[in-house]
Scaffold this motif. Structure first.
Motif, PDB file in Angstrom:
ATOM      1  N   THR A  47      19.944 -32.139  94.013  1.00 22.70           N
ATOM      2  CA  THR A  47      21.231 -32.747  93.688  1.00 22.70           C
ATOM      3  C   THR A  47      21.215 -33.362  92.295  1.00 22.70           C
ATOM      4  O   THR A  47      22.103 -33.104  91.476  1.00 22.70           O
ATOM      5  CB  THR A  47      21.595 -33.817  94.744  1.00 22.70           C
ATOM      6  OG1 THR A  47      21.611 -33.198  96.030  1.00 22.70           O
ATOM      7  CG2 THR A  47      22.939 -34.432  94.448  1.00 22.70           C
ATOM      8  N   LEU A  48      20.216 -34.169  92.012  1.00 21.47           N
ATOM      9  CA  LEU A  48      20.134 -34.798  90.688  1.00 21.47           C
ATOM     10  C   LEU A  48      19.762 -33.790  89.610  1.00 21.47           C
ATOM     11  O   LEU A  48      20.230 -33.885  88.473  1.00 21.47           O
ATOM     12  CB  LEU A  48      19.132 -35.950  90.714  1.00 21.47           C
ATOM     13  CG  LEU A  48      19.534 -37.138  91.579  1.00 21.47           C
ATOM     14  CD1 LEU A  48      18.403 -38.151  91.657  1.00 21.47           C
ATOM     15  CD2 LEU A  48      20.798 -37.785  91.060  1.00 21.47           C
ATOM     16  N   GLY A  49      18.938 -32.829  89.968  1.00 16.28           N
ATOM     17  CA  GLY A  49      18.544 -31.802  89.004  1.00 16.28           C
ATOM     18  C   GLY A  49      19.718 -31.002  88.491  1.00 16.28           C
ATOM     19  O   GLY A  49      19.727 -30.546  87.344  1.00 16.28           O
ATOM     20  N   LYS A  74       8.568 -42.177  84.371  1.00 20.82           N
ATOM     21  CA  LYS A  74       8.399 -41.336  85.565  1.00 20.82           C
ATOM     22  C   LYS A  74       9.510 -40.291  85.659  1.00 20.82           C
ATOM     23  O   LYS A  74       9.272 -39.164  86.077  1.00 20.82           O
ATOM     24  CB  LYS A  74       8.372 -42.185  86.840  1.00 20.82           C
ATOM     25  CG  LYS A  74       7.217 -43.155  86.886  1.00 20.82           C
ATOM     26  CD  LYS A  74       5.904 -42.417  86.894  1.00 20.82           C
ATOM     27  CE  LYS A  74       4.755 -43.390  87.026  1.00 20.82           C
ATOM     28  NZ  LYS A  74       3.460 -42.753  86.911  1.00 20.82           N
ATOM     29  N   LEU A  75      10.735 -40.666  85.266  1.00 25.71           N
ATOM     30  CA  LEU A  75      11.824 -39.695  85.280  1.00 25.71           C
ATOM     31  C   LEU A  75      11.642 -38.636  84.197  1.00 25.71           C
ATOM     32  O   LEU A  75      12.015 -37.482  84.396  1.00 25.71           O
ATOM     33  CB  LEU A  75      13.179 -40.390  85.120  1.00 25.71           C
ATOM     34  CG  LEU A  75      13.682 -41.102  86.366  1.00 25.71           C
ATOM     35  CD1 LEU A  75      14.974 -41.852  86.073  1.00 25.71           C
ATOM     36  CD2 LEU A  75      13.880 -40.131  87.512  1.00 25.71           C
ATOM     37  N   VAL A  76      11.074 -39.009  83.071  1.00 26.15           N
ATOM     38  CA  VAL A  76      10.790 -38.015  82.027  1.00 26.15           C
ATOM     39  C   VAL A  76       9.839 -36.964  82.581  1.00 26.15           C
ATOM     40  O   VAL A  76      10.052 -35.764  82.402  1.00 26.15           O
ATOM     41  CB  VAL A  76      10.221 -38.681  80.758  1.00 26.15           C
ATOM     42  CG1 VAL A  76       9.654 -37.658  79.800  1.00 26.15           C
ATOM     43  CG2 VAL A  76      11.296 -39.520  80.070  1.00 26.15           C
ATOM     44  N   GLU A  77       8.819 -37.407  83.295  1.00 25.75           N
ATOM     45  CA  GLU A  77       7.878 -36.464  83.919  1.00 25.75           C
ATOM     46  C   GLU A  77       8.592 -35.616  84.968  1.00 25.75           C
ATOM     47  O   GLU A  77       8.367 -34.409  85.062  1.00 25.75           O
ATOM     48  CB  GLU A  77       6.722 -37.230  84.565  1.00 25.75           C
ATOM     49  CG  GLU A  77       5.837 -37.956  83.580  1.00 25.75           C
ATOM     50  CD  GLU A  77       4.836 -38.878  84.265  1.00 25.75           C
ATOM     51  OE1 GLU A  77       4.676 -38.787  85.505  1.00 25.75           O
ATOM     52  OE2 GLU A  77       4.225 -39.700  83.570  1.00 25.75           O
ATOM     53  N   TRP A  78       9.441 -36.259  85.773  1.00 26.94           N
ATOM     54  CA  TRP A  78      10.190 -35.548  86.806  1.00 26.94           C
ATOM     55  C   TRP A  78      11.100 -34.490  86.199  1.00 26.94           C
ATOM     56  O   TRP A  78      11.174 -33.362  86.689  1.00 26.94           O
ATOM     57  CB  TRP A  78      10.988 -36.555  87.643  1.00 26.94           C
ATOM     58  CG  TRP A  78      11.910 -35.924  88.629  1.00 26.94           C
ATOM     59  CD1 TRP A  78      11.582 -35.421  89.854  1.00 26.94           C
ATOM     60  CD2 TRP A  78      13.315 -35.708  88.469  1.00 26.94           C
ATOM     61  NE1 TRP A  78      12.705 -34.913  90.467  1.00 26.94           N
ATOM     62  CE2 TRP A  78      13.781 -35.082  89.635  1.00 26.94           C
ATOM     63  CE3 TRP A  78      14.229 -35.990  87.461  1.00 26.94           C
ATOM     64  CZ2 TRP A  78      15.112 -34.729  89.822  1.00 26.94           C
ATOM     65  CZ3 TRP A  78      15.557 -35.647  87.643  1.00 26.94           C
ATOM     66  CH2 TRP A  78      15.990 -35.024  88.806  1.00 26.94           C
ATOM     67  N   VAL A  79      11.794 -34.842  85.120  1.00 29.58           N
ATOM     68  CA  VAL A  79      12.691 -33.890  84.448  1.00 29.58           C
ATOM     69  C   VAL A  79      11.896 -32.663  83.992  1.00 29.58           C
ATOM     70  O   VAL A  79      12.333 -31.524  84.196  1.00 29.58           O
ATOM     71  CB  VAL A  79      13.419 -34.549  83.257  1.00 29.58           C
ATOM     72  CG1 VAL A  79      14.106 -33.515  82.386  1.00 29.58           C
ATOM     73  CG2 VAL A  79      14.428 -35.583  83.740  1.00 29.58           C
ATOM     74  N   LYS A  80      10.736 -32.868  83.415  1.00 28.02           N
ATOM     75  CA  LYS A  80       9.905 -31.740  82.975  1.00 28.02           C
ATOM     76  C   LYS A  80       9.520 -30.851  84.158  1.00 28.02           C
ATOM     77  O   LYS A  80       9.551 -29.627  84.064  1.00 28.02           O
ATOM     78  CB  LYS A  80       8.653 -32.248  82.258  1.00 28.02           C
ATOM     79  CG  LYS A  80       8.938 -32.863  80.910  1.00 28.02           C
ATOM     80  CD  LYS A  80       7.675 -33.437  80.288  1.00 28.02           C
ATOM     81  CE  LYS A  80       7.998 -34.189  79.016  1.00 28.02           C
ATOM     82  NZ  LYS A  80       6.807 -34.860  78.460  1.00 28.02           N
ATOM     83  N   ARG A  81       9.164 -31.488  85.281  1.00 33.63           N
ATOM     84  CA  ARG A  81       8.789 -30.706  86.475  1.00 33.63           C
ATOM     85  C   ARG A  81       9.988 -29.917  87.001  1.00 33.63           C
ATOM     86  O   ARG A  81       9.860 -28.742  87.356  1.00 33.63           O
ATOM     87  CB  ARG A  81       8.240 -31.620  87.570  1.00 33.63           C
ATOM     88  CG  ARG A  81       6.792 -31.988  87.402  1.00 33.63           C
ATOM     89  CD  ARG A  81       6.236 -32.675  88.637  1.00 33.63           C
ATOM     90  NE  ARG A  81       6.860 -33.959  88.907  1.00 33.63           N
ATOM     91  CZ  ARG A  81       6.518 -35.105  88.313  1.00 33.63           C
ATOM     92  NH1 ARG A  81       5.556 -35.134  87.413  1.00 33.63           N
ATOM     93  NH2 ARG A  81       7.135 -36.228  88.626  1.00 33.63           N
ATOM     94  N   ILE A  82      11.141 -30.569  87.068  1.00 32.36           N
ATOM     95  CA  ILE A  82      12.339 -29.887  87.577  1.00 32.36           C
ATOM     96  C   ILE A  82      12.718 -28.727  86.667  1.00 32.36           C
ATOM     97  O   ILE A  82      12.999 -27.625  87.128  1.00 32.36           O
ATOM     98  CB  ILE A  82      13.515 -30.886  87.734  1.00 32.36           C
ATOM     99  CG1 ILE A  82      13.279 -31.807  88.928  1.00 32.36           C
ATOM    100  CG2 ILE A  82      14.851 -30.168  87.864  1.00 32.36           C
ATOM    101  CD1 ILE A  82      13.316 -31.113  90.285  1.00 32.36           C
ATOM    102  N   TRP A  83      12.727 -28.957  85.340  1.00 33.57           N
ATOM    103  CA  TRP A  83      13.103 -27.890  84.400  1.00 33.57           C
ATOM    104  C   TRP A  83      12.149 -26.706  84.500  1.00 33.57           C
ATOM    105  O   TRP A  83      12.554 -25.563  84.264  1.00 33.57           O
ATOM    106  CB  TRP A  83      13.116 -28.397  82.963  1.00 33.57           C
ATOM    107  CG  TRP A  83      14.365 -29.114  82.570  1.00 33.57           C
ATOM    108  CD1 TRP A  83      14.457 -30.422  82.206  1.00 33.57           C
ATOM    109  CD2 TRP A  83      15.701 -28.594  82.481  1.00 33.57           C
ATOM    110  NE1 TRP A  83      15.760 -30.736  81.909  1.00 33.57           N
ATOM    111  CE2 TRP A  83      16.546 -29.637  82.072  1.00 33.57           C
ATOM    112  CE3 TRP A  83      16.259 -27.344  82.733  1.00 33.57           C
ATOM    113  CZ2 TRP A  83      17.916 -29.470  81.891  1.00 33.57           C
ATOM    114  CZ3 TRP A  83      17.628 -27.179  82.555  1.00 33.57           C
ATOM    115  CH2 TRP A  83      18.438 -28.234  82.132  1.00 33.57           C
ATOM    116  N   SER A  84      10.908 -26.964  84.837  1.00 32.86           N
ATOM    117  CA  SER A  84       9.948 -25.862  84.914  1.00 32.86           C
ATOM    118  C   SER A  84       9.906 -25.209  86.292  1.00 32.86           C
ATOM    119  O   SER A  84       9.280 -24.165  86.459  1.00 32.86           O
ATOM    120  CB  SER A  84       8.552 -26.349  84.527  1.00 32.86           C
ATOM    121  OG  SER A  84       8.062 -27.274  85.467  1.00 32.86           O
TER     122      SER A  84
END
Length: 114
Positions: A47-49, A74-84
């Protein structure tokens, strides 16, 4: 009506405050794991992604950083994981697509009531 500089700064302040709240929620809900729901992508991650392309659009066109390494590491890391993640690589609209859509919305939006 477009917000004046004072209005834009107030909006930027709200974006920063809310991103910090989201950082806190991520830390609490993830329990040190990679995603909001734990080790795997869950409903909240998806949903957030889905809003991340718009987040980049807002950043680029409004001179504001929604997620950064200092306020929301932590969200910066999460964003990178989601984008990948393979699920997000397929259907993420480009900035050009979002600009075109935004411009279309602007030309078709009704005038504001006085």
């Amino acid at each position: 009506m477009t917000p004046n500089n004072e209005g834009k700064e107030a909006i930027k302040k709200q974006i920063i405050e809310k991103s910090q709240l989201l950082e806190d929620a991520f830390v609490k809900l993830s329990n040190g794991k990679a995603y909001f729901g734990g080790d795997g992508v869950g409903y909240l991650d998806v949903t957030l992604g889905c809003f991340l392309a718009w987040t980049k659009f807002v950043e680029k066109h409004n001179d504001v950083k929604v997620f950064d390494e200092v306020r929301t590491p932590k969200l910066v890391e999460w964003v990178k994981r989601i984008w990948s993640h393979e699920a997000f690589k397929i259907d993420v609209p480009s900035n050009e697509t979002l600009v075109s859509f935004y411009m279309m919305l602007q030309t078709h939006k009704p005038p504001r009531a006085a």
